[in-house]
Write a protein that holds these residues in place. Structure first.
Motif: not given
Length: 225
Positions: A133-152
């Motif tokens: 997850v941390g190594g996803l291209p195109y800054g996708h790791a930052d998108i995942v982190a923000k999405a999980v923050e929103w979900l929580r």
């Protein structure tokens, strides 16, 4: 020649970024929050896992681009993802200046079964597979982190607002789901006192093969995610 700084200059004289949409499709599987990834078929970053994403076509709306991408790259349809945030870091994409209008959707695991039959689609645990997850291209790791923050944040306020649990359910089932989203244990009595007023009892009891039957509930309010 008209200077770009002169009053007569046009907006077309200024460099414009490309616009992409990327969607974090979240679910809970194996007791962990997971994000759906697709294997890139394009030449750039070929074979790498990434979020379902695409560039915006001429005169295409953001919502239409998201639905097209999910349908074509992940085999998912019938969803209504919501906008999460614009990611505009200039260096986030090595292909050039690309703004990503990130979206998020919360999907029950059962609704992803058909999509996951493809070798080019998989789930990744946001906590159990940090290197992927941390190594996803195109800054996708930052998108995942923000999405999980929103979900929580959403799950801290309402009982299963993403409808990941099939109704009816027990409070124990609900707490187990919320613990998976939070990534931490939750106090049983505190959780019950906070969530019970937001639920509706069915008047039925669970049919447990072991232990005492428990009351069955459904979500009492309007879904918010």
């Amino acid at each position: 020649m008209v200077s770009k700084n002169s009053p007569g200059s046009s907006l077309l004289d200024y460099p414009r970024p490309s616009v992409a949409v990327d969607t974090a499709v979240l679910t809970v599987a194996g007791g962990s929050v997971c994000v759906l990834l697709v294997r890139r078929a394009e030449d750039h970053q070929h074979g790498k896992w990434a979020l379902p994403g695409t560039f915006l076509r001429e005169r295409e709306t953001l919502a239409d681009a998201v639905l097209r991408c999910l349908r074509e790259k992940a085999g998912i349809s019938g969803r209504v993802p919501r906008q999460l945030q614009v990611f505009d870091e200039p260096e986030r994409d090595d292909r050039g200046w690309v703004l990503s209008v990130a979206h998020v959707d919360v999907v029950p695991l059962a609704a992803l079964e058909e999509a996951l039959k493809s070798d080019g689609v998989r789930l990744a645990s946001v906590s159990g597979e940090p290197e992927l997850v941390g190594g996803l291209p195109y800054g996708h790791a930052d998108i995942v982190a923000k999405a999980v923050e929103w979900l929580r944040a959403a799950y801290a306020e309402e009982p299963d607002p993403g409808a990941l649990l099939a109704e009816p359910f027990t409070l124990k089932d609900l707490r187990g789901l919320h613990e998976a989203v939070a990534g931490a244990p939750l106090m049983r009595d505190t959780f019950r006192r906070f969530m019970e007023p937001k639920l509706q009892g069915t008047g039925q009891m669970s049919d447990r093969t072991r232990g005492r039957p428990s009351r069955l509930w459904v979500r009492g309010g309007e879904l918010k995610v």
